[in-house]
Design an enzyme around this catalytic site. Structure first.
Site, mmCIF file in Angstrom:
data_model
loop_
_atom_site.group_PDB
_atom_site.id
_atom_site.type_symbol
_atom_site.label_atom_id
_atom_site.label_comp_id
_atom_site.label_asym_id
_atom_site.label_seq_id
_atom_site.Cartn_x
_atom_site.Cartn_y
_atom_site.Cartn_z
ATOM 1 N N ASP A 31 -8.226 2.127 6.179
ATOM 2 C CA ASP A 31 -7.900 2.198 4.756
ATOM 3 C C ASP A 31 -7.155 0.948 4.293
ATOM 4 O OD1 ASP A 31 -9.142 4.543 4.104
ATOM 5 O OD2 ASP A 31 -7.437 5.783 4.728
ATOM 6 N N GLU B 119 0.844 -1.195 0.000
ATOM 7 C CA GLU B 119 0.000 0.000 0.000
ATOM 8 C C GLU B 119 0.884 1.252 0.000
ATOM 9 O OE1 GLU B 119 -2.428 0.120 3.494
ATOM 10 O OE2 GLU B 119 -3.192 2.135 3.104
ATOM 11 N N ASP C 127 -1.586 -1.319 5.713
ATOM 12 C CA ASP C 127 -1.587 -0.846 7.093
ATOM 13 C C ASP C 127 -2.673 -1.530 7.911
ATOM 14 O OD1 ASP C 127 0.499 0.938 7.386
ATOM 15 O OD2 ASP C 127 -0.577 2.502 6.269
ATOM 16 N N ASP D 141 -4.946 -0.283 9.530
ATOM 17 C CA ASP D 141 -6.030 0.665 9.811
ATOM 18 C C ASP D 141 -7.186 0.449 8.828
ATOM 19 O OD1 ASP D 141 -5.109 1.603 7.447
ATOM 20 O OD2 ASP D 141 -4.253 3.464 8.250
#
Ligand code: 2B7
Length: 638
Positions: A505, A428, A501, A503
């Site tokens: 997103d 990412e 990640d 998180d």
């Protein structure tokens, strides 16, 4: 065992059940959680058989507080007389003699998935205890077995009941010595299958109750049967026509029922069954119906000039785009084939299914010309898209070595060419991508930095997906091709590692990638090539030691292991992009130190549903779902 009626026959009987206990896997496949639940299916199947024979309307399944299971039906009740051959009562024979099945059930469609009616004795053999109660002629008959199927009493009348009450009740407690992994039943597993059985047998009422919790109960009864099944599957989608198409008929005791409804998505969802068993691998019933669907749509489209005269015929894939379809076959003697014995092999079914569906479906189109037009126009769009996709696919086909131009310079490949030792990281963001390139082992690790969000292929036709730069790059890098050209043996990397990640997103990108793999590269998921890397959430420094931990729980465990008087620094790792090359290699890439999670496809239908929930139309609920399940999503285990 001291038991008066214990004779030579019983010894043989016990040897039979002993064989089941010695090799339970031979009878129920596995003694894992799946095998545990299989016991319930064996008993429920006998009740469903009684329903299919026309004598039972209600089945009740109860998870008792102690994780024993009770199954009740309101059928005729098992026969309470003696069995000449075994010298035992019929009931004792059913529960203690292997291969006692069939003899008692007269004709009809057996739900035998593999055990062919020996289910009750197998369940008994694998239980600590089992009790059966039969309600018949105003009497309650009772027998109890213990320790893997040994009778502790004969079948005897223990009570009276109302003359018009009939039926069978079985309670059993799975033996923890056999089911060493778990003896705890999962409500969701039971409810999913019981609901499916209710859909497949219209009018049959199935109640599930969990006494381990308060107010946990479901009642499944569908007078519309498979029509309601299709409606449920399309619940979160946009149907293209209101009424579900429904066709049924029978020939030579073979019964075929089909329900279908198109929605605005691009994927078919076709589930077929024979005698209530999900035929995952398809078979002649499915082939017959699919062939008829294609033929009838093409005929109608030409006759009514919706398809241009010089246009090619619509393909099977074209006419199945966005279809949700249930095919249910009931057969007195089904032959199951295939790797997992879930493919119907009976040759005669192909024509019967084709004929029955052709007639009904043709009639539906004639009576519903507006719906016919909608379906055909969708199929025509699909055929245009497929033609465009074919061209685009050719662009992604690898010609010899990788060249920088075809990749837009994005893929940083590894030097090694032997796929069995190569891995590709889908990373990412450019910044993490940069660190990954610096930190990798350039012999075996390839890096593909992903810039924006990946296109949601759930919401795009194949041609649009193929015009997406990111997706094209992935297809080219993998080397397998997609769709008709897909060839797993051409996969250029043994491991495909998603590195995003921890998180929201990151979870979103991960799910978009998994959706892409699920739709275009399913075998690479099925064959276990897809992994999720697990970047750490915290870095703990004390003295010269640096420790990375995955989550809060691990952090707390590590800190308490340090003891109370250590002074330390703790840092929350913000994202992959903030790690330098060395850190990234240390924490997430180094084969020796990293933690990978394999993404598997256990249950394709369940996966489909999860993806739909994650990838559905509504953006807000989806974001919330992802936020709430950020941890779960990585662990999709779908
Ligand atoms: C193949 C064996 C297992 N059986 C019968 C008749 C009714 C009947 C059963 C049953 C599970 C839990 C509650 C037939 C079939 C034995 O022969 S098994 N009902 N229900 C059941 O097992 N439920 C039967 C013909 C005439 N009368 C009764």
């Amino acid at each position: 065992m001291k038991n008066e009626h214990y004779n030579d026959d019983d010894i043989q009987v016990l040897e039979g059940l002993e064989a089941v206990r010695k090799r339970p896997g031979m009878y129920i496949g596995t003694t894992s959680e799946k095998g545990l639940h299989h016991l319930v299916w064996e008993i429920v199947d006998n009740a469903v058989d009684e329903a299919l024979a026309g004598y039972c309307d209600d089945i009740e399944v109860i998870i008792e507080k102690n994780n024993s299971i009770t199954v009740k039906d309101d059928g005729r009740g098992m026969p309470t007389g003696m069995n000449k051959k075994t010298g035992l009562s019929t009931v004792e024979t059913i529960f203690t003699v292997l291969h006692a099945g069939g003899k008692f059930g007269g004709g009809g469609y057996k739900v035998s998935g593999g055990l062919h009616g020996v289910g009750a004795s197998v369940v008994n053999a694998l239980s600590s205890w089992l009790e059966v109660r039969i309600y018949h002629d105003g009497n309650v008959y009772f027998q109890r077995f213990e320790n893997g199927g040994k009778p502790v009493s004969e079948l005897k009348i223990i009570d009276t009941c109302s003359k018009d009450r009939t039926g069978t009740t079985v309670t059993f407690k799975p033996d923890p010595e056999v089911f060493t992994e778990t003896t705890i039943f999962k409500y969701e597993i039971l409810s999913k299958r019981l609901q499916e059985l209710a859909f497949l047998n219209k009018g049959l009422r199935i109640i599930l109750q969990d006494l381990r919790e308060e107010n946990k109960k479901d009642e499944f009864v569908y007078n519309g049967g498979v029509i309601e099944y299709v409606k449920m599957l399309n619940k979160n989608k946009k149907p293209l026509h209101e009424n579900v198409v429904h066709v049924e008929g029978s020939e030579n005791d073979i019964f075929i029922e089909v329900a279908l409804q198109y929605n605005d998505s691009y994927n078919p969802a076709i589930y077929s069954y024979t005698n209530n068993i999900n035929t995952y691998e398809g078979g002649t019933h499915e082939d017959g119906v699919k062939a008829a669907l294609t033929r009838i749509i093409n005929n109608y489209a030409r006759k009514n000039k919706i398809l241009k005269e010089n246009a090619e015929n619509l393909s099977g894939d074209d006419v199945r785009e966005g279809i949700t379809m249930i095919i249910s076959c009931k057969h007195p003697d089904p032959q199951f084939e295939g790797q997992t014995k879930t493919k119907l092999g009976n040759a005669e079914v192909r024509k019967i299914a084709n004929d029955i569906f052709s007639n009904g479906f043709e009639r539906f189109l004639l009576e519903n010309p507006e719906v016919a037009k909608i379906i055909i126009e969708k199929a025509i769009l699909a055929s245009h898209a497929r033609a465009a996709a074919k061209k685009a696919r050719e662009l992604t086909r690898r010609k010899g070595d990788l060249d920088v131009v075809s990749f837009g310079g994005k893929l940083v490949d590894c030097k090694e060419k032997d796929p069995s030792v190569c891995e590709i990281f889908l990373v990412e963001g450019d910044s993490a991508g940069g660190s990954a390139i610096k930190g990798r082992n350039s012999m075996t690790q390839a890096i593909l930095p992903l810039r924006g969000k990946i296109l949601n292929v759930e919401k795009a036709r194949i041609d649009r997906a193929l015009s997406n730069e990111e997706i094209r790059t992935i297809i080219t890098a993998f080397g397998t091709g997609i769709g008709e050209d897909f060839d797993l043996s051409k996969l250029r990397y043994d491991k495909i590692i998603i590195m995003t990640d921890a998180d929201v997103d990151g979870s979103h990108i991960r799910v978009l990638l998994l959706t892409l793999f699920y739709r275009f590269f399913r075998p690479i998921v099925e064959e276990g090539h897809v992994y999720a890397a697990q970047p750490p959430l915290f870095c703990i420094k004390h003295g010269k030691t640096i420790k990375y931990v995955l989550d809060e729980k691990e952090r707390d465990e590590y800190l308490s292991s340090l003891g109370p008087n250590v002074k330390y620094d703790i840092m929350r790792m913000k994202g992959l992009g903030e790690m330098d090359a060395e850190e990234l290699n240390d924490t997430t890439m180094d084969i020796e130190k990293r933690i990978l999670r394999k993404i598997t496809v256990d249950d394709l239908q369940a996966a489909d549903e999860v993806f739909e929930k994650l990838m559905g139309e509504e953006v807000e609920p989806r974001r919330n779902f992802i936020a709430e399940n950020a941890g779960y999503v990585i662990n999709l285990d779908v």
